[in-house]
Enzyme design. Structure first.
Site, PDB file in Angstrom:
ATOM      1  N   GLU A  96       0.833  -1.206   0.000  1.00 38.27           N
ATOM      2  CA  GLU A  96       0.000   0.000   0.000  1.00 38.27           C
ATOM      3  C   GLU A  96       0.870   1.260   0.000  1.00 38.27           C
ATOM      4  OE1 GLU A  96      -2.847  -0.275  -0.985  1.00 38.27           O
ATOM      5  OE2 GLU A  96      -4.343  -0.560   0.568  1.00 38.27           O
ATOM      6  N   THR A 128      -5.691   7.422  -5.149  1.00 38.37           N
ATOM      7  CA  THR A 128      -5.836   7.368  -3.690  1.00 38.37           C
ATOM      8  C   THR A 128      -4.999   8.461  -3.016  1.00 38.37           C
ATOM      9  OG1 THR A 128      -6.324   5.014  -3.762  1.00 38.37           O
ATOM     10  CG2 THR A 128      -5.586   5.879  -1.651  1.00 38.37           C
TER      11      THR A 128
HETATM   12  N1  HSE Z   1      -8.429   4.365   4.113  1.00 35.01           N
HETATM   13  C1  HSE Z   1      -7.987   4.535   2.751  1.00 35.01           C
HETATM   14  C2  HSE Z   1      -8.410   5.892   2.274  1.00 35.01           C
HETATM   15  C3  HSE Z   1      -8.586   3.464   1.899  1.00 35.01           C
HETATM   16  O1  HSE Z   1      -9.590   6.209   2.455  1.00 35.01           O
HETATM   17  O2  HSE Z   1      -7.587   6.631   1.739  1.00 35.01           O
HETATM   18  C4  HSE Z   1      -8.240   3.577   0.438  1.00 35.01           C
HETATM   19  O3  HSE Z   1      -7.024   2.993   0.150  1.00 35.01           O
END
Ligand code: HSE
Length: 312
Positions: A131, A187
């Site tokens: 990630e 993201t």
């Molecule tokens: N918690 C993360 C966000 C999830 O909302 O950015 C998406 O990868």
């Protein structure tokens, strides 16, 4: 040369107010990953499947490879290389935990190939490195449910500690994917729009929604869970600006009988928790609301799932 094939599921992170703290595994779709552990040589990865052409096959930039390498590093193994073949089933950049599924698959596969030297939390930490490679932030709310299945609450990041809940029954999960232009690093950008500080009154309201979500999950009560999902006061308002028609879509879901509705992960998909058997009707309403905002969309119906990453 040792070979293994694994799969890991799509997930929905945040579940409304649980930003970076909660996520759930879905029954489908899944990423499939074949991994060979070779003596010497260079790491290599091939990517195919849904949206596979948008995923980097450069080992340093690929979530599955970065997560798999983290397991080798953690176990002190050198002079080996990883040959991976990733078949994407989870569509990238839609808010269904695509990088999380690849990361979970990568870390899980290499740990199994090595005879499981790492425990669950150590594997999860390695998966989080995937990630980090994808969006710069090693959050666990996608990778943890993709690895472990069920609904996951992250109790603590340092040291990493999670709590797992069973899927809530009697519900369907409606996932509506709008056709919108997506930034390359979607993201990362969706995290950059979030406020760095919020008023105390907002924090109090958010804690109330998060507690509601958690009680719904812990008690297996979809109504309470849905009410919590709908109550995000911090992340959803900031990210709604990135999703044309979001509030109309949410209203359509709730008026259509959904228990709750919010942004799926970092978006742009929107998800609703629906009573079992009503998902298609609610999905149609949400799709129509997107259409009224000039946005095409499609929807899929899912169940929450107990199953995380597994050997296939
Ligand atoms: N918690 C993360 C966000 C999830 O909302 O950015 C998406 O990868």
């Amino acid at each position: 040369m040792k070979v293994i094939e694994v799969s890991a599921p799509a997930t929905i992170a945040n579940l409304g107010p649980g930003y970076d703290l909660m996520g759930m595994a879905l029954d489908s779709p899944r990423d499939h990953l074949r991994v060979c552990l070779a003596e010497g040589g260079k790491d290599e990865i091939e990517v195919e499947g849904i949206g596979g052409d948008s995923i980097s096959a450069v080992p340093d930039l690929n979530a599955a490879m970065v997560a798999g390498r983290a397991v080798l590093r953690e176990t002190g193994i050198r002079n080996r290389s990883l040959k991976m073949h990733l078949k994407k089933g989870v569509p990238p950049r839609m808010g269904m935990g695509s990088s999380g599924a690849s990361s979970a698959a990568g870390a899980f596969a290499v740990n199994v190939l090595l005879g499981k030297p790492l425990n669950e939390m150590q594997v999860l930490k390695c998966a989080m490195e995937g990630e980090r490679a994808s969006c710069g932030a090693p959050h666990a709310d996608n990778v943890a449910p993709s690895l472990l299945g069920g609904i996951i609450l992250i109790l603590n990041y340092d040291p990493l500690e999670v709590m797992r809940f069973k899927p809530v029954t009697g519900v369907e999960v409606v996932e509506v994917a709008p056709v919108v232009k997506l930034a390359d690093n979607k993201t990362k950008k969706a995290r950059e729009v979030l406020p760095s500080a919020v008023a105390l009154a907002t924090v109090v309201a958010q804690m109330s929604s998060f507690a509601t979500l958690l009680m719904g999950v812990a008690n297996g009560d979809p109504k309470t869970m849905g009410s919590g999902i709908s109550g995000d006061r911090i992340v959803e308002p900031a990210r709604a600006k990135l999703i044309p028609g979001f509030f109309e879509v949410k209203r359509a879901a709730i008026e259509g009988g959904a228990f709750g509705c919010s942004i799926s992960g970092a978006g742009p998909s929107v998800f609703a928790l629906s009573p079992a058997g009503k998902g298609t009707e609610i999905g149609e309403r949400m799709k129509e609301a997107f259409m009224s905002a000039g946005v095409n969309s499609s929807f899929t119906i899912h169940k929450m799932s107990e199953e995380g990453a597994k050997v296939v």
